[in-house]
Design a protein around this motif. Sequence first.
Motif, PDB file in Angstrom:
ATOM      1  N   GLY A  98      35.966  54.254  40.707  1.00  0.00           N
ATOM      2  CA  GLY A  98      36.319  53.449  39.997  1.00  0.00           C
ATOM      3  C   GLY A  98      36.990  51.942  40.721  1.00  0.00           C
ATOM      4  N   VAL A  99      37.470  52.361  41.755  1.00  0.00           N
ATOM      5  CA  VAL A  99      38.882  51.593  42.881  1.00  0.00           C
ATOM      6  C   VAL A  99      37.415  50.025  43.578  1.00  0.00           C
ATOM      7  CG1 VAL A  99      39.660  50.896  45.250  1.00  0.00           C
ATOM      8  CG2 VAL A  99      40.186  52.850  43.809  1.00  0.00           C
ATOM      9  N   TYR A 127      34.435  45.579  45.092  1.00  0.00           N
ATOM     10  CA  TYR A 127      33.496  45.433  46.103  1.00  0.00           C
ATOM     11  C   TYR A 127      34.495  44.674  47.217  1.00  0.00           C
ATOM     12  CZ  TYR A 127      30.615  48.833  43.536  1.00  0.00           C
ATOM     13  OH  TYR A 127      29.926  50.016  42.871  1.00  0.00           O
ATOM     14  N   SER A 128      35.511  44.282  47.064  1.00  0.00           N
ATOM     15  CA  SER A 128      36.149  43.469  48.159  1.00  0.00           C
ATOM     16  C   SER A 128      36.322  44.723  49.450  1.00  0.00           C
ATOM     17  CB  SER A 128      37.165  43.333  47.648  1.00  0.00           C
ATOM     18  OG  SER A 128      38.385  42.817  48.886  1.00  0.00           O
ATOM     19  N   GLU A 134      35.054  37.707  38.602  1.00  0.00           N
ATOM     20  CA  GLU A 134      33.763  38.642  38.433  1.00  0.00           C
ATOM     21  C   GLU A 134      34.517  39.833  38.514  1.00  0.00           C
ATOM     22  OE1 GLU A 134      30.625  38.699  38.898  1.00  0.00           O
ATOM     23  OE2 GLU A 134      30.871  36.527  39.908  1.00  0.00           O
ATOM     24  N   ASP A 135      35.259  40.059  37.010  1.00  0.00           N
ATOM     25  CA  ASP A 135      36.471  41.456  36.925  1.00  0.00           C
ATOM     26  C   ASP A 135      35.546  42.111  35.624  1.00  0.00           C
ATOM     27  OD1 ASP A 135      37.882  43.202  35.329  1.00  0.00           O
ATOM     28  OD2 ASP A 135      39.482  41.381  35.370  1.00  0.00           O
ATOM     29  N   SER A 136      35.261  43.795  36.378  1.00  0.00           N
ATOM     30  CA  SER A 136      34.497  44.433  34.990  1.00  0.00           C
ATOM     31  C   SER A 136      34.794  45.090  34.023  1.00  0.00           C
ATOM     32  CB  SER A 136      33.697  45.391  36.798  1.00  0.00           C
ATOM     33  OG  SER A 136      34.587  45.972  37.325  1.00  0.00           O
ATOM     34  N   VAL A 176      35.747  37.144  42.605  1.00  0.00           N
ATOM     35  CA  VAL A 176      36.940  38.307  42.477  1.00  0.00           C
ATOM     36  C   VAL A 176      37.134  38.998  41.093  1.00  0.00           C
ATOM     37  CG1 VAL A 176      39.422  38.529  43.174  1.00  0.00           C
ATOM     38  CG2 VAL A 176      38.029  36.487  43.704  1.00  0.00           C
ATOM     39  N   GLY A 177      37.184  40.203  41.592  1.00  0.00           N
ATOM     40  CA  GLY A 177      37.013  41.539  40.676  1.00  0.00           C
ATOM     41  C   GLY A 177      38.673  41.547  39.887  1.00  0.00           C
TER      42      GLY A 177
END
Length: 330
Positions: free
Chosen positions: A214-215, A221-222, A276-278, A303-304
Amino acid sequence: MKIIKITVVLLLAILLCAGVFLYKGELPQREVDAKYTGETSQFFTMENGARIHFRDEGNSAGPAVVLVHGSNASLHTWEPWVEILGDSYRIITMDLPAHGLTGAVPDNDYGAQAQLRTVDAVVRHVGLDKFTLGGNSMGGGVTWRYTLAHPEKVEAMLLIDSSGLPQFRQQLEAKAEELGQEKKEAPVFFSLMGKPWFRAIAKYIDPYWMTKQGVNSAYNYSPVVTEQLIQRYYELALRAGSRDATLSRFSSPRKAEEPVDATRFNVPALVMWGKEDSLISVDVAQLFDAALAQSTLVIYDSVGHVPMEEIPDRSAEDVSAFLQSIYGAN
């Protein structure tokens, strides 16, 4: 029939054994609190008996900025911004009920109104009459709901990969169907917690691998995702009482909300989003920008869901420029 019965018995035996090996008990509150309480951590008790963890940091003479974390996160997510913006601004952060070092609360109320009451109790406790209010994800939803409820207090909004207005859902579903869009890999936790069968066993499962997935997914995947960061989410989730509080929060039926008249928002808003927010599509950022009369939109490539931790310097710089346009240079 005999084969079916044997198969069922074997499956139950496997599940029982798996449960024994995968079971992870709660961590003592005192142990978790000692590890995650900072030098500026404070606690106070609300009228309903909830013990709230908060921090009041930065420049006490500067304009106040109140920041609200997202679902399953904690006030620790704001630490990079506090370090960068604290010279100019007074920054108040808090752990909402069921989260962080606040954890479970006596009335077992973790709904939207309880979140608004918590924010209001914190700002009254520290003596704020006016402030900028910001939030990430679920905390963004708290931000715009609080602004509607207390327009006299909020001078500006920061919406960081925020939960959208109620009417956005239908608009997004229509667009996704029209374009045949594929969803990005999202944290499995949120999809599983929506299923009653999983909530029934979630208390007995070691959530480490689900937390790690989840993180990583939320942070796109930063490289900022370290074992220390994963442990923060993992250990706060296992703090005694918090797992039951989280299950209660996800078990509560969601009430349908009426569309919000966006013209009611009469303050400047900075809408910040990871492309890239999922978890919450960047399309929501565009909808916010179109709906809010006084909005500034910033979208970050690669960026997520958590820009304040993934790209703290760049995102804090944008916040600083926005706040300077409101309060002037500090």
